[in-house]
Structures are given as structure tokens and as C-alpha cells.
Write a protein that holds these residues in place. Structure first.
Motif: not given
Length: 140
Positions: A84-108
Motif C-alpha cells: 500500500v502506497e499513500i501520498d499527500s501533497s502539501v505546500p512548502t511555503g515557497k514559490q517556484i518557476l512554473d513550466t512556462d518559464g515565467e509564472t511563479m507557482v506554489d511548491e508542493y
């Protein structure tokens, strides 16, 4: 003319392979699984639980919401032994560059330690019918 026969032969082979593969996938008996997931005594707010067969059988997964998960029989795993595998994404409180190379998004990050997902220590045996499981995950 020979090319047409080869194409028709390949299409027939693909169709037969698809029918056989789909038939085997649906050949597994399935079971219902539901339960609760807590982490250090608190219900996991949002996440995913996955049942991976130790041998032959159908795998299955479900969303975890407010600590609860439910997998109906028609899409459930087969009776048997499972990791059994259990995952849960939680925000780190940091922002990172999105894949578009321009937008900042929350890091998880995964809020559940690897020993409960990619390096899981969790194992269950599922039986025919309805299965109820509590996964009370604790850090040491």
C-alpha cells in the motif's frame, strides 16, 4: 495488392491482441475497500492511496479526502496480498518557476514519508467482499 494483405493482417493481429489483453484485465475478481488514513493522529486532508498486488491481481487506487477513502468493487483490487502506497501533497511555503518559464507557482512536496509510499512498509491482505482498513501512520 500484397501490401493491402499485410496491412489487413496487421490490423487483425492488433484487434485480436487488444481483445485478449482486455479480456485478461477484466478476468480478475474484484473486492471493495474503504477506510481511514491518519498521519501522526490527524486525518490526511487530501491524498491518494494505491493498492499494488504482491503477485497476480488487479491494482487499484482512490483519493483520500478528510482521511477517508473508498474503492467500489467494480474498480477495486482483487483479493490477495498488497503493498500500500499513500501520498499527500502539501505546500512548502515557497514559490517556484512554473513550466512556462515565467509564472511563479506554489511548491508542493509529499507530506507522507517514503516508507509509506515509494519505499512502503505497508502491507495488507484483502479478502472477498467488503474490506475495512485503518492506516494510522506515525513518524518515529
Amino acid at each position: 495488392m500484397k501490401i493491402q494483405f499485410k496491412v489487413i493482417g496487421m490490423l487483425c493481429s492488433c484487434a485480436i491482441f487488444t481483445l485478449v489483453a482486455c479480456g485478461k484485465q477484466n478476468a480478475f475478481e474484484r473486492t471493495q475497500v474503504q477506510g481511514m488514513v491518519t498521519f501522526n493522529g490527524t486525518p490526511v486532508d487530501h491524498g491518494v492511496i494505491t493498492f499494488i498486488p504482491a503477485g497476480k491481481g488487479a491494482s487499484a487506487g482512490a483519493k483520500i479526502e478528510s482521511g477517508k477513502f473508498s474503492i467500489p468493487q467494480e474498480s477495486g483490487p482483487s483479493p490477495g496480498e498488497y503493498r500500500v502506497e499513500i501520498d499527500s501533497s502539501v505546500p512548502t511555503g515557497k514559490q517556484i518557476l512554473d513550466t512556462d518559464g515565467e509564472t511563479m507557482v506554489d511548491e508542493y512536496t509529499n507530506g507522507i514519508p517514503p516508507r509509506f509510499n515509494r519505499e512502503t512498509e505497508l502491507k495488507v491482505t484483502l479478502k472477498r467482499g467488503n474490506n475495512q482498513h485503518l492506516f494510522d501512520l506515525e513518524t518515529e
